[in-house]
Design an enzyme around this catalytic site. Sequence first.
Site, PDB file in Angstrom:
ATOM      1  N   GLU A  21       0.839  -1.204   0.000  1.00  0.00           N
ATOM      2  CA  GLU A  21       0.000   0.000   0.000  1.00  0.00           C
ATOM      3  C   GLU A  21       0.873   1.252   0.000  1.00  0.00           C
ATOM      4  O   GLU A  21       0.550   2.236  -0.671  1.00  0.00           O
ATOM      5  CB  GLU A  21      -0.911   0.005   1.227  1.00  0.00           C
ATOM      6  CG  GLU A  21      -1.963  -1.083   1.208  1.00  0.00           C
ATOM      7  CD  GLU A  21      -2.810  -1.068   2.471  1.00  0.00           C
ATOM      8  OE1 GLU A  21      -3.985  -0.669   2.356  1.00  0.00           O
ATOM      9  OE2 GLU A  21      -2.289  -1.431   3.555  1.00  0.00           O
ATOM     10  N   TYR A  53     -15.223  26.114  -1.362  1.00  0.00           N
ATOM     11  CA  TYR A  53     -15.041  24.663  -1.430  1.00  0.00           C
ATOM     12  C   TYR A  53     -13.899  24.266  -2.355  1.00  0.00           C
ATOM     13  O   TYR A  53     -13.286  23.231  -2.165  1.00  0.00           O
ATOM     14  CB  TYR A  53     -16.330  23.925  -1.783  1.00  0.00           C
ATOM     15  CG  TYR A  53     -17.063  24.435  -2.994  1.00  0.00           C
ATOM     16  CD1 TYR A  53     -16.671  24.098  -4.271  1.00  0.00           C
ATOM     17  CD2 TYR A  53     -18.182  25.256  -2.843  1.00  0.00           C
ATOM     18  CE1 TYR A  53     -17.355  24.558  -5.382  1.00  0.00           C
ATOM     19  CE2 TYR A  53     -18.880  25.717  -3.948  1.00  0.00           C
ATOM     20  CZ  TYR A  53     -18.453  25.370  -5.217  1.00  0.00           C
ATOM     21  OH  TYR A  53     -19.140  25.834  -6.306  1.00  0.00           O
ATOM     22  N   GLU A  73      -7.834   6.501   9.843  1.00  0.00           N
ATOM     23  CA  GLU A  73      -8.295   7.354  10.939  1.00  0.00           C
ATOM     24  C   GLU A  73      -7.392   8.577  11.072  1.00  0.00           C
ATOM     25  O   GLU A  73      -7.867   9.702  11.225  1.00  0.00           O
ATOM     26  CB  GLU A  73      -8.300   6.579  12.268  1.00  0.00           C
ATOM     27  CG  GLU A  73      -9.338   5.478  12.356  1.00  0.00           C
ATOM     28  CD  GLU A  73      -8.893   4.131  11.800  1.00  0.00           C
ATOM     29  OE1 GLU A  73      -9.559   3.131  12.112  1.00  0.00           O
ATOM     30  OE2 GLU A  73      -7.902   4.060  11.040  1.00  0.00           O
ATOM     31  N   LYS A  99     -12.024   3.599   1.712  1.00  0.00           N
ATOM     32  CA  LYS A  99     -10.881   2.899   1.131  1.00  0.00           C
ATOM     33  C   LYS A  99     -11.418   1.727   0.301  1.00  0.00           C
ATOM     34  O   LYS A  99     -11.575   0.617   0.798  1.00  0.00           O
ATOM     35  CB  LYS A  99      -9.966   2.415   2.263  1.00  0.00           C
ATOM     36  CG  LYS A  99      -8.647   1.865   1.827  1.00  0.00           C
ATOM     37  CD  LYS A  99      -7.780   1.568   3.060  1.00  0.00           C
ATOM     38  CE  LYS A  99      -6.432   1.028   2.662  1.00  0.00           C
ATOM     39  NZ  LYS A  99      -5.573   0.793   3.835  1.00  0.00           N
TER      40      LYS A  99
END
Length: 121
Positions: A21, A53, A73, A99
Amino acid sequence: MDCITIKGLDLFAYHGVNPEEKRDGQHFLLDIHMSADLSRACQLDDLSATVNYAAVRKTVQRVFTERSYDLIERAAQVCADAILQEYPLVQKVEICLKKPQAPMSAVFDYVAVTICRERMS
């Protein structure tokens, strides 16, 4: 309180605990909900009276991709911290970080974490 939402922001990054990853990276999806008093912007019709934004997207992309985190997290927390720090009009931010390519031997849409952070008075 009013809300500005960015939904399905697709960012490529190198987060995860597995070596592949961190080496190969993957796509992540972010849903960002920002609570703010937008009444002044509604009255003035002026970009400077709201939360831009497009600028938030740039901030989130910068902090999300400048480092590699083991946990989504932590990656979500870094994004929330940056929004609260850089956009004083935002009183509360909720981030759902998805994910879709999590390394699991199963059929699934995505794994996700949702955090909610508020500005301290």
